[in-house]
Design a protein around this motif. Structure first.
Motif, PDB file in Angstrom:
ATOM      1  N   LYS A  57       2.533  67.029  32.988  1.00 43.21           N
ATOM      2  CA  LYS A  57       2.533  65.580  33.204  1.00 43.21           C
ATOM      3  C   LYS A  57       3.885  65.001  32.847  1.00 43.21           C
ATOM      4  CE  LYS A  57       0.343  61.285  31.575  1.00 43.21           C
ATOM      5  NZ  LYS A  57      -0.684  60.693  30.679  1.00 43.21           N
ATOM      6  N   ASP A  58       4.421  64.168  33.725  1.00 45.64           N
ATOM      7  CA  ASP A  58       5.668  63.462  33.446  1.00 45.64           C
ATOM      8  C   ASP A  58       5.358  62.239  32.575  1.00 45.64           C
ATOM      9  OD1 ASP A  58       7.207  65.212  34.983  1.00 45.64           O
ATOM     10  OD2 ASP A  58       6.800  64.074  36.827  1.00 45.64           O
ATOM     11  N   GLU A  64       4.258  68.805  28.631  1.00 49.93           N
ATOM     12  CA  GLU A  64       4.759  69.971  29.344  1.00 49.93           C
ATOM     13  C   GLU A  64       3.645  70.971  29.629  1.00 49.93           C
ATOM     14  OE1 GLU A  64       7.885  71.592  27.038  1.00 49.93           O
ATOM     15  OE2 GLU A  64       9.359  70.085  27.630  1.00 49.93           O
ATOM     16  N   ASP A  70       7.003  59.029  29.848  1.00 49.65           N
ATOM     17  CA  ASP A  70       8.116  58.213  29.378  1.00 49.65           C
ATOM     18  C   ASP A  70       8.039  58.207  27.850  1.00 49.65           C
ATOM     19  OD1 ASP A  70      10.014  56.367  28.680  1.00 49.65           O
ATOM     20  OD2 ASP A  70       9.259  54.763  29.989  1.00 49.65           O
TER      21      ASP A  70
END
Length: 444
Positions: free
Chosen positions: A252-253, A248, A255
């Protein structure tokens, strides 16, 4: 990039220094062995930072992480070393690293048993125990010659006062360096008072390699390693939250199912390497996530640069010797502040654990009572068999296990989620993400 990397090094430097001094003072290690361990701590912190930041193969989440020794694993390492010897403590680190790799596939299923209530309780116990250890660096052992020497207490209080002063007067990134500046100021006061002997600074080689297996061949004892293995389960839960927070912070996204295991593998690999150099378990540093947020510098290559700096420092013997001349009272005073912050983080986490629920209050209270008992009353389990005593005298392991078991009894057995939303909230919390999806507190 190099300057930003050095900034990360300065922020995290107090923790490995404090960790090695705690080891040296508690286990009465020789000055030469202390210097070797300091070099190893800097070297492995750098290697771990490179692994977590660059993410080779399936190790490391490719986020700006810096790694270091310290915290609860250090206390468990010291406890095992005092009761079973340093070779067994080294073996416990190696066994725990291997254990982490083995249980990682079951990680997601275990997370639901370590919600904020359990982890927060464990962190409070860890913080109290660490503050006590830091205080003993200042006072010495009760009954020993020179116990609670007023001069040593004055030096420790002066160091704490300098940390408070720098925190009050400085701003921004400089405030983040208040602990390190306090260590430097306390050492300067000790030097002026004639309590620092700098002769060792100018002896020995300029370049050096940390000594592998400094305590001899490791001894493997599963029962002795059990407290560290129990802690590793909670540590994996904390790694989940820290990975989410770091992602966060840099926007960055990720998984969670793939990136969190990468973080845990990085921790385990670095700990496995560190165990061969006599170090406790290595963990990722939450303080550096704060630096990312304060500065807005989000590049993972900055913490990779910090890793390179740490590796170079690990090979420079004069750096380790310079660190080793700091008086234990100065290190103890700074350590008390740093470790008390861990207790505060635990309290903050408990604040999200719905303590207004009577069952949560009882869970926390019983776990704290049993976990703090061997810390507040040393030797309380002296009459028990040695195999049982090693587990009972680990307040962190007892507190975490008690909280986890009571959490299962009160919140899992015979209960079903009343609604889909509640189930989703519980699942998010178990994964280290609160219902608001904002991420949990970083691990200490």
């Amino acid at each position: 990039m190099l300057l930003f990397g050095v900034q990360h090094v300065l922020v995290m430097a107090a923790t490995p220094i404090s960790a090695i001094f705690l080891m040296s003072a508690t286990l009465r290690l020789s000055p030469n062995l202390t210097v070797d361990l300091l070099s190893a701590a800097l070297l492995l912190s750098g290697i771990g930072s490179l692994i977590q930041s660059l993410g080779p193969w399936k190790f490391g989440p490719r986020l700006p992480f810096v790694m270091l020794p310290g915290g609860a694993p250090l206390i468990l390492f010291l406890s095992i070393a005092q009761q079973h010897g340093l070779p067994t403590a080294t073996g416990a680190v190696l066994l725990t690293a291997v254990f982490t790799f083995l249980v990682l596939p079951l990680f997601a299923r275990l997370l639901k048993f370590f919600p904020p209530l359990v982890i927060g309780t464990m962190i409070v116990i860890v913080g109290v125990n660490l503050v006590k250890v830091g205080a003993l660096l200042v006072t010495g052992r009760p009954g020993a010659p020179g116990f609670a020497d007023p001069a040593q207490l004055g030096l420790a209080f002066a160091t704490i006062g300098l940390i408070v002063l720098f925190t009050r007067l400085l701003r921004g990134v400089l405030r983040q360096l208040a602990v390190l500046l306090g260590l430097a100021g306390g050492t300067a006061l000790a030097f002026a008072a004639g309590q620092v002997h700098a002769g060792a600074l100018f002896s020995g080689h300029v370049l050096g390699l940390p000594r592998p297996l400094p305590f001899g061949a490791p001894a493997f004892d599963l029962l002795a390693a059990l407290p560290l293995m129990l802690y590793s389960l909670a540590s994996m839960a904390e790694a989940t939250g820290q990975t989410v927070i770091n992602a966060e912070a840099v926007g960055k996204d990720i998984d969670i199912r793939s990136d969190v295991p990468r973080t845990v593998r990085g921790d385990a690999l670095t700990s496995l390497l560190g165990g061969f150099f006599g170090l406790p378990l290595m963990v990722t540093s939450g303080e550096n996530i704060g630096i990312v947020r304060v500065t807005g510098v989000r590049s993972r290559y900055v913490t990779a640069a910090a890793g390179v700096v740490l590796v170079l420092l690990g090979f420079l013997a004069p750096v380790a010797r310079a660190i080793s001349v700091m008086p234990s009272a100065v290190v103890g005073g700074a350590a008390m502040v740093v470790f008390a912050v861990i207790t505060v983080l635990g309290v903050q986490m408990l604040g999200r654990a719905r303590l207004e629920d009577h069952t949560s209050t009882v869970t926390c209270a019983v776990a704290l009572a049993l976990g703090l008992l061997p810390i507040l009353v040393p030797g309380v389990y002296a009459g028990f068999p040695s195999g049982v005593r090693i587990l009972l005298e680990s307040g962190v392991a007892v507190g975490a296990l008690t909280a986890a078991v009571l959490n299962v009894v009160f919140h899992h057995l015979g209960r079903r989620a009343p609604a889909t939303a509640s189930t989703a909230s519980t699942a998010s919390t178990a994964a280290g993400v609160p219902a608001e999806a904002t991420g949990p507190a970083a691990r200490p």
